[in-house]
Design an enzyme around this catalytic site. Structure first.
Site, mmCIF file in Angstrom:
data_model
loop_
_atom_site.group_PDB
_atom_site.id
_atom_site.type_symbol
_atom_site.label_atom_id
_atom_site.label_comp_id
_atom_site.label_asym_id
_atom_site.label_seq_id
_atom_site.Cartn_x
_atom_site.Cartn_y
_atom_site.Cartn_z
ATOM 1 N N LYS A 19 0.689 -1.236 0.168
ATOM 2 C CA LYS A 19 -0.012 -0.068 0.030
ATOM 3 C C LYS A 19 0.915 1.449 -0.060
ATOM 4 C CE LYS A 19 -0.581 -0.248 5.088
ATOM 5 N NZ LYS A 19 -1.246 -1.120 6.161
ATOM 6 N N TYR A 33 14.836 30.062 9.357
ATOM 7 C CA TYR A 33 13.543 30.719 10.069
ATOM 8 C C TYR A 33 13.560 30.643 11.379
ATOM 9 C CZ TYR A 33 11.193 30.418 5.279
ATOM 10 O OH TYR A 33 10.743 30.552 4.207
HETATM 11 C C1 LIG Z 1 -0.385 -2.068 6.949
HETATM 12 C C2 LIG Z 1 -1.114 -3.384 7.197
HETATM 13 C C3 LIG Z 1 -0.268 -4.392 7.139
HETATM 14 C C4 LIG Z 1 1.208 -4.345 7.104
HETATM 15 O O1 LIG Z 1 1.636 -3.915 8.301
HETATM 16 P P1 LIG Z 1 3.228 -3.770 8.715
HETATM 17 O O2 LIG Z 1 3.320 -3.533 9.927
HETATM 18 O O3 LIG Z 1 3.777 -2.590 7.773
HETATM 19 O O4 LIG Z 1 3.925 -5.003 8.450
HETATM 20 C C5 LIG Z 1 -0.919 -5.632 7.278
HETATM 21 N N1 LIG Z 1 -2.330 -5.549 7.684
HETATM 22 C C6 LIG Z 1 -3.015 -4.706 7.501
HETATM 23 C C7 LIG Z 1 -4.544 -5.005 8.015
HETATM 24 C C8 LIG Z 1 -2.600 -3.289 7.498
HETATM 25 O O5 LIG Z 1 -3.364 -2.343 7.577
#
Ligand SMILES: *Cc1c(COP(=O)(O)O)cnc(C)c1O
Length: 365
Positions: free
Chosen positions: A44, A260
């Protein structure tokens, strides 16, 4: 750092180098930890910022056959890269777009009764995952929804269940009693679906012990080098290196300020290197006055506020830093978890923030 070919030709001031061999080694390490079940890959958010177009085919080549995105649009984008792999949207079913799932062979992780009903009506006989909430209270069927389903099993009759899954709240804390509580809740809930494969662990959950291994693991962050077991040595290889080009080096007198709001003042005559990476590139403003980049293995402290497109470093101790030099902001000396600690966040956020302006280069090309 001596000019390296990939950097020497760079036309941007920020280069994100991604080591696909390290990525592949990380996937194999996780696969070997999970001998009785499959190990997928969560890709993702553009493979946590690294670039799904390069990451997905490489993992597929290693033998990964289960891919997870958050959204349908992400899944549609990578489907052509992996025509035969299982592809799941973790965020559930995008309302009204059932036909796109069917056409793309994409499986939603159904996480509510309305999603179940919509999928059964629009895609009868089609596969989907069932997401069971065991403590996250975010997505997934609640205990009350499961009771409703149990009283009306016909509601699932038209759905081919490819997997039942849950997601752990605190898996990176091995001693947290929430882990065992979620496992017990999931085991009880999954008993209502005999013979259906189960999916429990993401990255950290894969290190909690045999009870948390299942038929399908869903690691994301660990593939990309984030430490799944904080506080213990990171078993994963580093995958990313963020290099920033020095645009200018200037000498300032003692008492002069940098950036800044003048939040840093030179205590001695100083040399300041300005790098062309800022918070618009995902190098968070929270790094202001904190941590260091590295030049040739030597730390150069970050001084002043991080601004939108620029960050300043005190290179007084490194006389060989000149315009055109490259500083390591993330890499062997500054793993994502270290950069995260300096900015008060997680390696997850560091990686997924890395912006579009950074030129992504892949090794091997
Ligand atoms: C993002 C996500 C993962 C992966 O998690 P990591 O901690 O990055 O390995 C797995 N399952 C679900 C439902 C997620 O939202």
């Amino acid at each position: 750092m001596t000019a390296e070919p990939a950097l020497a030709g760079a036309t941007t001031a920020g280069v994100l180098e991604i080591d696909l061999d390290a990525l592949a080694a990380n996937w194999r390490l996780l696969r070997d930890r999970h001998p009785r079940g499959a190990v997928g890959a969560v890709v993702k958010a553009n493979a946590y910022g690294l670039g799904a177009a390069a990451v997905v085919p490489r993992l597929c080549r290693e033998g990964c056959r289960h891919f997870f995105t958050a959204t349908l649009d992400e899944a549609l984008e990578i489907r052509p890269l992996i025509p035969d792999a299982m592809l799941v949207t973790l965020d559930g079913l995008a309302p009204g777009r059932e036909a796109e799932y069917v056409a793309g062979g994409i499986l939603p992780a159904l996480g509510s009764l309305p999603e179940i009903d919509a999928w059964a009506a629009a895609a009868p006989g089609r596969a989907a995952l069932l997401h069971i909430d065991t403590g996250m209270s975010r997505l997934g069927l609640s205990a009350a929804e499961r009771a409703t389903l149990a009283a009306d099993p016909g509601r699932l009759a038209a759905i081919r269940l490819a997997c039942v899954m849950t997601h752990l709240v605190s898996p990176e804390r091995a001693g947290d009693p929430l882990n065992a509580r979620q496992l017990a809740r999931f085991t009880a809930a999954a008993a209502a679906f005999p013979g259906v494969p189960r999916s429990i662990a993401a990255s950290s959950g894969m290190f909690l012990g045999a009870a948390y291994l299942s038929d399908l693991a869903r690691p994301g962050a660990a593939l990309y080098g984030v430490n799944p077991i904080p506080g213990r040595p990171n078993p994963m290889r580093q995958v990313v290196r963020l290099m920033g080009r020095v645009l200018q080096v200037r000498d300032i007198p003692a008492g002069e300020t940098v950036g800044y709001n003048a939040v840093w003042q030179a205590a001695r005559p100083s040399r300041i290197a300005t790098v062309g990476i800022g918070y618009a590139d995902g190098w968070h403003r929270a790094h202001s006055n904190r941590g260091a980049a590295f030049f040739d293995g030597r730390p150069v402290p970050l001084v002043g506020r991080v601004s939108m497109d620029l960050t300043t470093y005190d290179v007084t101790g490194c006389p060989d830093v000149a315009a055109g030099a490259w500083l390591e902001l993330i890499g062997p000396h500054v793993p994502p978890d270290t950069a995260a600690a300096e900015a008060g966040t997680t390696g997850y956020e560091v990686l997924t923030s890395l912006g579009r302006r950074l030129a992504r280069t892949y090794r091997p090309a």
